[in-house]
Enzyme design. Structure first.
Site, PDB file in Angstrom:
ATOM      1  N   SER B  45       0.812  -1.216   0.000  1.00 27.76           N
ATOM      2  CA  SER B  45       0.000   0.000   0.000  1.00 27.76           C
ATOM      3  C   SER B  45       0.848   1.270   0.000  1.00 27.76           C
ATOM      4  O   SER B  45       0.346   2.348  -0.277  1.00 27.76           O
ATOM      5  CB  SER B  45      -0.920   0.033   1.231  1.00 27.76           C
ATOM      6  OG  SER B  45      -1.807  -1.052   1.199  1.00 27.76           O
ATOM      7  N   GLY B 249      -4.366  -1.963  -0.769  1.00 27.24           N
ATOM      8  CA  GLY B 249      -3.521  -1.643  -1.913  1.00 27.24           C
ATOM      9  C   GLY B 249      -3.192  -0.178  -1.932  1.00 27.24           C
ATOM     10  O   GLY B 249      -3.680   0.594  -1.101  1.00 27.24           O
ATOM     11  N   CYS B 277      -9.399  -1.784   3.597  1.00 24.69           N
ATOM     12  CA  CYS B 277      -8.643  -0.626   3.128  1.00 24.69           C
ATOM     13  C   CYS B 277      -9.006  -0.242   1.694  1.00 24.69           C
ATOM     14  O   CYS B 277     -10.118   0.206   1.461  1.00 24.69           O
ATOM     15  CB  CYS B 277      -7.143  -0.869   3.297  1.00 24.69           C
ATOM     16  SG  CYS B 277      -6.218   0.681   3.288  1.00 24.69           S
ATOM     17  N   GLY B 321      -4.771   7.139   2.625  1.00 25.07           N
ATOM     18  CA  GLY B 321      -4.764   8.556   2.317  1.00 25.07           C
ATOM     19  C   GLY B 321      -6.079   9.001   1.709  1.00 25.07           C
ATOM     20  O   GLY B 321      -6.323  10.188   1.530  1.00 25.07           O
ATOM     21  N   HIS B 361      -6.989  -1.907   9.257  1.00 23.43           N
ATOM     22  CA  HIS B 361      -6.323  -3.192   8.990  1.00 23.43           C
ATOM     23  C   HIS B 361      -6.516  -4.195  10.125  1.00 23.43           C
ATOM     24  O   HIS B 361      -5.704  -4.249  11.049  1.00 23.43           O
ATOM     25  CB  HIS B 361      -4.834  -2.952   8.729  1.00 23.43           C
ATOM     26  CG  HIS B 361      -4.586  -2.285   7.420  1.00 23.43           C
ATOM     27  ND1 HIS B 361      -4.373  -2.989   6.257  1.00 23.43           N
ATOM     28  CD2 HIS B 361      -4.595  -0.985   7.080  1.00 23.43           C
ATOM     29  CE1 HIS B 361      -4.231  -2.150   5.250  1.00 23.43           C
ATOM     30  NE2 HIS B 361      -4.366  -0.918   5.717  1.00 23.43           N
ATOM     31  N   GLU B 363      -5.910  -7.177  10.056  1.00 25.80           N
ATOM     32  CA  GLU B 363      -4.796  -8.137  10.062  1.00 25.80           C
ATOM     33  C   GLU B 363      -3.606  -7.574  10.833  1.00 25.80           C
ATOM     34  O   GLU B 363      -2.614  -8.269  11.040  1.00 25.80           O
ATOM     35  CB  GLU B 363      -4.407  -8.501   8.628  1.00 25.80           C
ATOM     36  CG  GLU B 363      -3.493  -7.505   7.908  1.00 25.80           C
ATOM     37  CD  GLU B 363      -4.223  -6.258   7.403  1.00 25.80           C
ATOM     38  OE1 GLU B 363      -5.415  -6.090   7.710  1.00 25.80           O
ATOM     39  OE2 GLU B 363      -3.581  -5.441   6.709  1.00 25.80           O
TER      40      GLU B 363
END
Lengths: 511, 386
Positions: B45, B249, B277, B321, B361, B363
């Protein structure tokens, strides 16, 4: 879940006189709690025998008792205050008073060990039950689970967390089996029921072990010894955790001890945040901290959890937890800007973390984890010169009389500032032109000290060890050698090496 | 080795270089995590970004083979206050500068990262050039200004795996990292949690997927077929998946019309979908919403997210972002999680279809594990469907 509406008055137990091992950190936390609860409109009743703390200034509580912090005294205060509430027309602690504030409750977790012990005694003797006084912030069962070493150890194992391995033996064969199970030396041997623990010791090899085990079994009137693995030289870490009624848990501050296991945390140089753990290891420690606070059952407020990590294998064991605001909480509060005691007091009266504003940002809630872009160092202050009969060796009994803290953008900056703040006349690690006194000898600031003097001062933890790391580096010892003698993490030693190199650079410029 | 970091507004920071002798353009952003630099470096990312760490001591525990989130570091450049001159960890295999050098990436240290961070907070993320080569200041600034930037640029095609593959068929990449326990002896590194059987086949869209997402999916019993970002819905359906996962990503979600199209088709098909995300943003777009660029983004491991249904607060790991605009969403999509710092959208749930996604996230890696249960939620969602 907003503030509780049934509470009318909160009785806070302070920490009493300042002694070594319990200094002004609990005046800080207790004062914070008084302010926070008054702010919420509760009537605050304080018992603290220390006139020198700002906590006993009249404006911090609605009523201040300068009385001994003993169960008998606190019971008398409870009786008096319940009568006072009734005089004020409040149906004090009566079950039918539920529609308005009517309860007198006890907050014991912000006054250190003295307050906690007193509250526990009141709980055990049935005083609290008799007067219908609820303990807020932590319940008696949780305090018991956190404070009783054996109970705590069993609890940790039952939730799958690792603790120092130990076993009880009654024969030499059993002793050998336990040693086999632990699988490494040194081992600590403690005979049961001997006066002052005589006959115990540390065995560094099989021969010593056989000898100590045999002697311990002989000396113990019940032929019983406790064998435990030694964590000497392991890295020591602390986590400051907070939990609210809805089970939201956050880490306020992580701390790494500069001094490895074997030195009392109060006597250790400590650093926030943790410097030498990968994110994988740090997150395992974070998860474990939450598992501990949940298993022990601290429903609201802060706890301090201590870990030891084997630098060779990463094995992480839980050492202990304090189910209350602790010595490290004041440091963690100042280090991160998160007022632990104040928030703990608000959580105790029913608030949730996300209902409390963060004092620093004023915009975001208290349910976050402070992240910092600086390094905080705490250095203990000793006063062995005033106690010539005291043994200046540092061990598991706390000997420092105070501490200084410093904040800097790097560890080097913080350490130097902190050493300067100790008011021992030094401007940092050295290089300030002042002489060094070692026993009866006096050396110049940039003299190279004899290696045997240095080695002795490095091997056994003592108040001046930090300065002898500089002496050792100046005498040409390598980080590796110093690590071998002190077990202090090479990362810290390398930082000190950079300070020493810069000192040389500065000295060369002057010439 | 001298190094400079030049920003599009003309600011130039002079410091010391580490890593490779190289020059890189990128969006200069900051991350507030105090640990986990290795995971950050290898998170796809961060493609196209020059990452500044706000924590001053970086590199303390070195680099190891295990804590990677992809096959290589993806940041364009790395900015730190002070790189550790030693590594101190039983897990370390090399140092941070060695690692960056091996991958041809430049780093700069010794600059005032706090001043830089404050500037980015006020001005917003900026285009920049990091160079450890002899580039004059003015030229570096000019190159920063001339760089195309992140908006409207498809970085996903640079990090997505070119061909489909089955994740970890030998089950040796997915077990969770675990520390040795009790009296164990020997090499502590191969200690792992055991895995359950992989009994639910799903397809995971790879927009730059982090390994720990794949590990977590496998740990929750999913057999994961990974497909490239541009895979049409029909090809996904050919795998007969029980559910579809949309990965994290880099860059601008609005630059990926093909992804939103494919996801729209999969939504029509009624498959259970879970997005993280960028995957969350693509879902937002496919469901009819729009996205916008945040001023300086959320990058760190301490972002508080409130689950509006339960009232619970999760401390989350974040790196984005761009965000989904709450008021752009159709009424059948509920915002079920918000960021407590700025109230932006952190989670979406479809009111009638088996679809949910989060901006953060779960994870972790790096960051807290508070949101790991979302993977179990996905498993439950898929099982409930049949």
């Amino acid at each position: 879940m907003p503030k509780r509406t049934d509470i009318h008055s909160v009785l806070i137990i302070g920490a009493g006189p300042i002694i070594i091992g319990q200094a002004c950190e609990f005046d800080y936390s207790g004062t914070q709690a008084c302010k926070a609860l008054k702010e919420e409109g509760f009537r605050v009743i304080l018992v603290n025998s220390n006139p020198a703390t700002i906590m006993t200034d009249p404006e911090f509580a609605d009523r201040t008792y300068l009385e001994p912090i003993t169960p008998e005294c606190v019971e008398k205060i409870i009786v008096r205050e319940l009568a006072e509430l009734r005089r004020l027309g409040v149906p004090a602690n009566e079950p039918n008073g539920a529609d308005r504030p009517h309860k007198l409750v006890l907050l014991p977790t912000l006054g250190g060990q003295t307050a906690l012990n007193t509250a526990m005694a009141l709980g055990r003797s049935g005083v609290l039950e008799r007067h219908g006084v609820e303990m807020i912030g932590a319940n008696a069962a949780a305090i018991e689970r956190g404070e009783d070493r054996l109970v705590f150890k069993e609890l940790m194992l039952s939730i799958g967390l690792d603790v120092p391995i130990s076993g009880v033996a009654h024969t030499l064969e059993e002793s050998r089996a336990i040693a086999e199970r632990i699988g490494r030396f040194p081992l600590i041997i403690r005979p049961a029921f001997t006066l002052g623990g005589t006959g115990g010791g540390i065995a560094y090899n099989r021969e010593e072990f056989e000898e100590l085990a045999k002697r311990g079994l002989d000396l113990s009137p019940v032929s019983e010894i406790l064998i435990e693995e030694s964590l000497l030289g392991w890295k020591e870490f602390e986590m400051e955790v907070m939990r609210d009624k809805a089970d939201n848990c956050v880490i306020i501050c992580s701390i790494e001890n500069f001094d490895p296991m074997g030195v009392h945390t109060g006597d250790s140089i400590t650093v926030a945040p943790i410097q030498t753990l990968t994110d994988k290891e740090y997150q395992i420690m974070r998860d474990a901290s939450f598992a501990v606070i949940r298993a022990v059952g601290v429903e609201t407020g802060g706890s301090n959890i201590q870990f030891a990590v084997d630098p060779a294998t990463g094995r992480m064991v839980i050492i202990e937890m304090n189910p209350r605001v602790s010595r490290s909480s004041a440091l963690a509060s100042k280090a991160t800007g998160f007022p632990i005691a104040k928030i703990a007091a608000k959580l105790a009266v029913g608030y949730l973390l996300d209902e409390i504003r963060n004092d620093i940002t004023r915009e975001t809630p208290a349910s976050f984890e402070p992240t910092i872009d600086y390094v905080v160092v705490k250095v203990p202050r000793f006063a062995f010169e005033k106690f010539p009969q005291a043994d200046p060796t540092l061990n598991t009994q706390m000997k420092s009389v105070g501490e200084a803290m410093a904040i800097g953008r790097t560890f080097k900056e913080s350490l130097q500032k902190c050493l300067r703040s100790l008011e021992i006349g030094r401007s940092g690690l050295g290089g300030d032109g002042k002489p060094w006194r070692v026993g009866t000898e006096v050396y110049g600031d940039r003299d190279r000290l004899p290696r045997e003097v240095i080695s002795r001062k490095l091997t056994v933890p003592n108040a001046d060890r930090i300065f002898f790391i500089r002496h050792a580096l100046r005498a040409g010892m390598s980080v590796r050698e110093i690590h071998g003698l002190t077990k202090i993490d090479p990362w810290f030693l390398t930082q000190i090496e950079e300070i020493v190199q810069f000192e040389d650079e500065l000295a060369a410029t002057k010439a | 080795m001298k190094a400079i970091l030049a920003l599009e507004d003309g600011t130039v920071y002079h410091g010391t270089g580490f890593g490779a002798r190289a020059t890189a353009c990128g969006e200069v952003c900051f991350n507030t995590s105090m640990t986990g630099y290795q995971e950050i470096l290898t998170d796809p990312s961060y493609k196209g970004q020059i990452v500044t760490m706000t924590y001053p001591h970086i590199g303390n525990y070195g680099i190891n083979a295990l804590d990677v989130e992809s096959w290589r570091p993806h940041v364009a450049g790395f900015v730190v206050r002070e790189v550790s001159p030693v590594v101190s960890s039983w897990r370390a295999e090399q140092s941070l500068p060695e690692y960056l050098e091996r991958h041809g990436l430049p780093g700069i240290q010794g600059i005032d990262t706090r001043a830089l961070t404050k500037k980015l907070r006020v001005r917003g993320a900026m285009k920049g050039v990091l160079t450890t080569e002899e580039v004059p200041d003015a030229e570096a600034v000019a190159r920063a200004q001339a760089w195309h930037g992140l908006v409207g640029f498809d970085y996903v095609k640079e990090v997505t795996h070119p061909a489909p593959f089955q994740w970890d068929q030998q089950d040796n990449l997915s077990p969770d990292f675990r520390l040795v326990f009790g009296p164990a002896t020997g090499d502590p590194r191969p200690t792992h949690h055991p895995l359950p059987p992989a009994d639910i086949p799903i397809v995971a869209y790879d927009f730059g997927i982090k390994y720990n997402i794949l590990r977590r999916l496998r740990q929750h019993g999913f057999q994961v077929q990974v497909v490239p970002a541009a895979t049409p819905a029909a090809d996904v359906l050919r795998h007969r998946p029980a559910g579809v996962f949309l990965s994290n990503g880099p860059g601008d979600p609005a630059a990926l019309p093909y992804a939103a199209r494919a996801v729209g088709d999969l939504i029509e098909h009624g498959l259970p979908i879970f997005g993280i995300c960028l995957g969350h943003q693509v879902l937002g777009l496919a469901l009819g919403g729009s996205t916008f660029k945040l001023k300086f983004g959320h990058r760190g491991a301490n972002q508080p997210v409130k689950d509006l249904a339960s009232g619970r607060v999760e401390i989350t790991s974040q790196n984005h972002g761009f965000a989904v605009a709450a008021d752009s969403l159709p009424s059948e999509v509920a915002v079920d999680r918000i960021n407590l710092n700025d109230q932006t959208v952190e989670g979406l749930r479809h009111r009638s279809k088996p679809i949910f996604c989060v901006q953060y996230h779960p994870e972790a890696s790096p960051g807290p594990h508070d949101s790991t249960p979302l993977f179990a939620d996905f498993r439950e969602l898929v099982l409930r469907r049949g």
